[in-house]
Design an enzyme around this catalytic site. Structure first.
Site, PDB file in Angstrom:
ATOM      1  N   LYS A  76       0.855  -1.184   0.000  1.00 50.89           N
ATOM      2  CA  LYS A  76       0.000   0.000   0.000  1.00 50.89           C
ATOM      3  C   LYS A  76       0.894   1.239   0.000  1.00 50.89           C
ATOM      4  O   LYS A  76       1.912   1.268   0.693  1.00 50.89           O
ATOM      5  CB  LYS A  76      -0.891  -0.027   1.243  1.00 50.89           C
ATOM      6  CG  LYS A  76      -1.964   1.052   1.279  1.00 50.89           C
ATOM      7  CD  LYS A  76      -2.870   0.869   2.513  1.00 50.89           C
ATOM      8  CE  LYS A  76      -4.005   1.886   2.528  1.00 50.89           C
ATOM      9  NZ  LYS A  76      -4.909   1.693   3.684  1.00 50.89           N
ATOM     10  N   SER A 151      -9.851   1.652   2.613  1.00 49.61           N
ATOM     11  CA  SER A 151      -8.954   2.433   1.788  1.00 49.61           C
ATOM     12  C   SER A 151      -7.891   1.608   1.072  1.00 49.61           C
ATOM     13  O   SER A 151      -7.273   2.092   0.127  1.00 49.61           O
ATOM     14  CB  SER A 151      -8.261   3.482   2.661  1.00 49.61           C
ATOM     15  OG  SER A 151      -7.400   2.847   3.587  1.00 49.61           O
ATOM     16  N   SER A 175     -10.198  -0.692   6.742  1.00 53.12           N
ATOM     17  CA  SER A 175      -9.535  -0.494   5.451  1.00 53.12           C
ATOM     18  C   SER A 175      -8.801  -1.704   4.876  1.00 53.12           C
ATOM     19  O   SER A 175      -8.402  -1.676   3.718  1.00 53.12           O
ATOM     20  CB  SER A 175      -8.550   0.682   5.548  1.00 53.12           C
ATOM     21  OG  SER A 175      -9.259   1.895   5.502  1.00 53.12           O
TER      22      SER A 175
END
Lengths: 486, 481
Positions: A76, A151, A175
């Site tokens: 990420k 997210s 997330s």
């Protein structure tokens, strides 16, 4: 190739059926072929990946036993990676190249994992749909018209589409789990403090936690093994000893008590999702588990509590992005105040600005007690709910999200509906306990995740429960047609 | 109107830890800009603070030294505001739960009375960096070397009633932190800075007047002058029927005036909240007790010991224990000389003259304690007399070496040979035959007055090298014939 687990790839790498360089080349080719449709990567690091793969091949030849050696993964884009662009999907950090490596990515590198690139996300991890990215929305590989969740949407989409074997994500209010559910993969949010936050660009420090996103619980266990454990660079990182997370994956579930919180099955839960969860619970009963209805009475307070605490911390955490030392600075500032206002006004997206303002308001003189302190009190109540529940049950199960992946743009004008997406995940972060999402079926053609919550530091138990389910079912092996076709 | 001034002080003492409050970077002064920094001090994304336990120990030491309650659970909080040399956009400090709670200390005033001053609290916080406005042609340079340097902010009660009391208080704090070895006390380098809260009220009135705060005053002299100046300014306004604006002011020592910096209306809302990157600091009683047991001797205790051990007067003991450096210097001189009273006289007398003339601190003395002690040894063993010793000290101050080297080089050794002294005195008497006649014809009272003349002549003839103790009896014997 899409189906391959870390364990099976590790075997093949050692049997010299394939080299890490070849494997990495395959994945890089898949990214080139498919990611134009998905937009799951912000940065693809071809050269770095191939160099790392070459080194991993040598490591394997020299007898490395690390399960991650030579395995291509993605991170990420909020983990700082030394010398590699790290944007947090924000214009604010569009040019930021960290001079250091985060603990999570550093530990995976030390385990021999190969970094394919950095995945797309909601800007500064704020969002539930991955539509809040400076680099554009990510598409769900199961339906390109739908969101992948957020997210960590880029990581989830990339794993689901077979663009990497596994990926890292972070979970502040759901997330990791919600995009895992929307994209049909396995994702684990560990206990707060289990994994170091050093080098993770902070959203809400007391809630943020990194974890694995992969195709199975077993793969998650291998990654957790690499990244978990004390780190002197993070004062909130726990000194509780780690366990061997793969050792007890096959332990039988006879006698396991599953708690089903009635609040997780009330109004607002989509029928298709409810059916999938009920069927999954039946599967566990077949495996010898017992089911007990429990109550988590303060669940409905988790949204207001979270949306005070997280923005409050964010408003302070994001103050360092001021245009002074790194990142975006506006053109031709007139004076200092102009530089601050325009750098931040132009550098941050709408959702980020909204949360900074909410947090600033909540911490302001005269409002602090009514908002921040009250939210902290609610947080304690929520934690006590879980502590009480785990006196009666071993794990708690329920849905991850009220619905399956929704259409791109469907909720962007309705922030309340968007925030309600997180109703089943937020309380876990507020309490700090670990939780997983694993694929449990489909509703109207879209994947549905089952959420399994555990007691503090019970990651091994969660992985065991999830793995036994995956031994008995094949939901986690399903692939979107986009991935199959490639 | 007869005004009473009310003063409270906030003192920032930089703790002399090796590394910073939340990072491993060095705290040394004067390094190249931005070299004493880590990811944490630069406010890099993803960097996290790690609390320096040495700073904790020092804060607890201070708490013990001022008889304060120790915060067994203290909490770091973020003070949020934007400034270019504040890299994270917040300062990590302590708000609701400081490490040191209520305490007090005693100061001695000029008239000898002792006054107790309350300490409200003392908390740990990190310093900001420095903005450099020169050398950058319309731009601002930023040096983050000082960023995250550990500070102990010591807040007093509004207990002081004059500039003199305020200075005495600051000197006592200075003395305590340097005695404890937790701050180098170097005010010129900013190791100790002072914010002064001042208000006036009509004498006899209970209620405080509106106060102003004078920021960042960094010398004892400036503190005193800033207070006098501000008292005058406030009194002028009040006597004209005006009102004091609550504001922050700056003292300009060149113009000897205070200037408004910002008013209360422009004050920031700092949005304090507990820092989520740091756990609350929990202390055990054992930890606190251990620090208490190993606390070094403090100024008051040292003065008492100087009186009992060295038989010094209260005044001398007070002067010599005022700073740890002075006390250490004196004790070293006394040890080498073997005569504490003599050591006290010379340190406070001759040596202090040189220091005062050149505006130097004891730590900057050109004569070391060992050198001065060596000089006193030669007075004690009659190698030189006190007058010669003063000349030797001057040579020492000018860097000509040890007492023995100077005495040797200049041939200043006292003559102690009885025969040599006797023949020298005889020579003097022969040269002053008329005066000798007169002496012998005088009565005893007159003789006593005249002896000084012969003494002077003998010393002159010996170039000060004759031992006066030996000269007197021989002179008396020869004069009487």
């Amino acid at each position: 190739m899409v189906d391959q687990s870390i364990a099976s790839l590790a075997k093949k790498l050692r049997a010299k059926e394939i080299s890490s360089v070849e494997l990495t080349q395959d994945y890089l080719a898949r990214i080139k072929q498919l990611d134009g449709q998905l937009n799951s990567f912000i940065t693809v690091t071809d050269e770095v990946a191939l160099a790392q793969a070459e080194a991993a091949d040598k490591l394997i030849a020299a007898g490395s036993t690390s399960a991650l050696a030579g395995i291509p993964v993605a991170h990420k884009d909020l983990f700082c990676t030394d010398g590699i662009l790290t944007t947090c999907a924000s214009k604010m950090l569009h040019n930021f190249v960290p001079p250091y490596e985060s603990t999570v990515t550093g530990r995976m590198l030390a385990s021999g994992a190969v970094t394919l690139g950095k995945t797309n996300m909601d800007e500064f991890a704020m969002g539930s749909s991955n539509e809040n990215s400076h680099f554009g929305a990510v598409k769900n590989p199961w339906d390109l018209e739908k969101v992948p969740g957020g997210s960590s949407g880029g990581s989830a989409a990339a794993v689901a589409a077979g663009l990497c074997v596994a990926a890292t994500g972070t979970d502040t209010g759901g997330s990791i789990r919600q995009p895992a559910s929307f994209c049909g993969i396995s994702g684990l949010k560990p206990t707060y403090g289990r994994v170091s936050r050093f080098g993770m660009i902070a959203y809400a420090s007391s809630l943020d936690q990194a974890g694995p996103m992969a195709r199975s619980a077993e793969d998650c266990a291998h990654i957790l093994q690499s990244i978990a454990g004390f780190d002197a660079n993070d004062s909130t990182c726990s000194e509780v000893a780690t366990e061997d997370y793969t050792a007890n994956l096959d332990a039988p579930l006879e006698g396991l008590t599953i708690g089903l919180p009635k609040e997780y099955f009330g109004d607002g839960l989509n029928n298709g999702v409810a059916t999938v969860i009920q069927d999954a619970v039946k599967e566990f009963e077949k495996l010898g588990a017992k089911v007990k209805e429990i109550s988590l009475p303060n669940l409905n307070l988790s949204i207001p509590s979270y949306y005070v605490i997280a923005p409050s911390e964010a408003s302070s955490n994001l103050s360092r992005f001021d245009g002074v030392r790194y990142g975006y600075r506006c053109e031709e500032p007139k004076d200092l105040m102009d530089m601050y206002k325009r750098s931040r006004g132009e550098g941050f997206g709408k959702e980020v600005q909204k949360r900074i303002m909410v947090g600033t308001y909540a911490l302001s003189e005269g409002y602090y007690d009514a908002y921040y302190l009250k939210a902290q009190r609610i947080r304690r109540l929520i934690k006590e709910d879980f502590v009480r529940a785990f006196n009666e049950v071993d794990v708690i199960m329920g849905p991850v999200a009220p619905t399956t992946a929704f259409g791109i743009g469907a909720k962007t004008d309705d922030p309340i509906a968007m925030y309600l997406e997180d109703i089943y995940t937020l309380s876990i972060n507020l309490a700090g306990i670990p939780a997983m999402s694993i694929p449990a079926g489909f509703a109207e053609g879209m994947p549905v995740g089952l959420q399994i919550m555990g007691n503090y530091f019970a990651e091994a138990k969660l992985l065991n429960v999830a793995h036994k389910f995956q031994q008995a079912t094949d939901w986690h092996t399903k692939n979107p047609s986009l991935a199959e076709g490639a | 109107m007869n005004w009473e001034v009310v003063i409270g002080l906030e003192i920032h003492a930089q703790l002399s830890t090796q590394s910073k409050l939340f990072s491993g970077a060095a705290t040394s002064f004067g390094a190249e800009p931005n070299t004493n920094t880590t990811l944490v001090d630069l406010g890099m994304p993803g960097a996290l603070p790690v609390f320096n336990k040495e700073a904790l120990r020092m804060a607890v030491m201070f708490g013990q030294a001022v008889n304060a309650e120790i915060g067994m659970t203290s909490v770091f909080a973020r003070k949020n505001y934007f400034y270019p040399d504040l890299p994270k956009g917040y300062q990590t400090s302590q708000m609701d739960h400081p490490i040191v709670g209520k305490g007090h200390l005693d100061i001695t005033l000029d008239d000898g009375t002792v006054k107790r001053v309350g300490i409200t609290r003392a908390h740990l916080e990190e310093d900001a960096g420095k903005s450099l406005h020169e050398d950058f042609q319309g731009m601002t340079g930023i040096d983050l070397n000082r960023s995250s340097t550990p500070l102990l902010e010591i807040v007093s009660e509004p207990d002081m009633r004059s500039a003199k009391e305020a200075v005495a208080y600051v000197k006592m704090i200075h003395s305590i932190v340097t005695y404890l070895g937790i701050c180098d006390g170097n005010m010129a380098e900013g190791s100790m800075r002072c914010d002064i809260n001042i208000s006036l009220r009509p004498k006899g009135q209970e209620e405080f007047g509106t106060r102003t705060e004078i920021k960042n005053v960094n010398s004892f002299r400036f503190i005193e002058r800033a207070i006098y100046t501000e008292i005058e300014r406030q009194a002028d306004i009040l006597e004209d029927g005006g009102k004091i604006t609550q504001e922050t002011r700056l003292y300009d020592p060149d113009k000897d005036e205070t200037r408004s910096m910002r008013s209360k209306e422009d004050a920031n809302d700092y949005r304090y909240f507990p820092c989520p990157d740091l756990l609350p600091v929990e202390l055990t009683q054992e930890y606190v007790d251990e620090i208490a047991a190993n606390l070094p001797e403090l100024p008051v205790q040292k003065a008492e010991r100087f009186m009992s051990e060295y038989k010094l007067s209260e005044y001398d003991a007070g002067v010599l224990s005022a700073t740890r450096a002075m006390a250490d210097y004196f004790e070293e001189v006394a040890k080498v000389a073997g005569n504490a009273k003599l050591a006290a006289n010379w340190v406070m007398g001759e040596l202090s003259k040189y220091l005062n003339t050149e505006g130097k601190e004891i730590t900057e003395s050109a004569v070391t304690a060992e050198q001065l002690g060596g000089l006193l040894v030669r007075i004690e063993d009659n190698t030189i007399n006190g007058k010669t010793a003063k000349n030797v000290l001057q040579s020492m101050w000018e860097g000509e070496g040890s007492a023995d080297e100077i005495i040797e080089a200049k041939g200043l050794k006292q003559v102690t040979d009885t025969g040599a002294i006797e023949s020298m005195i005889q020579g003097v008497l022969d040269a002053n035959a008329a005066q000798v006649e007169q002496f012998r014809a005088s009565d005893e009272d007159k003789q006593k007055k005249m002896i000084g003349f012969f003494m002077g002549q003998v010393m002159k003839a010996s170039q000060g090298k004759a031992n006066p103790g030996m000269v007197t009896p021989i002179l008396n014997k020869l004069l009487k014939g």
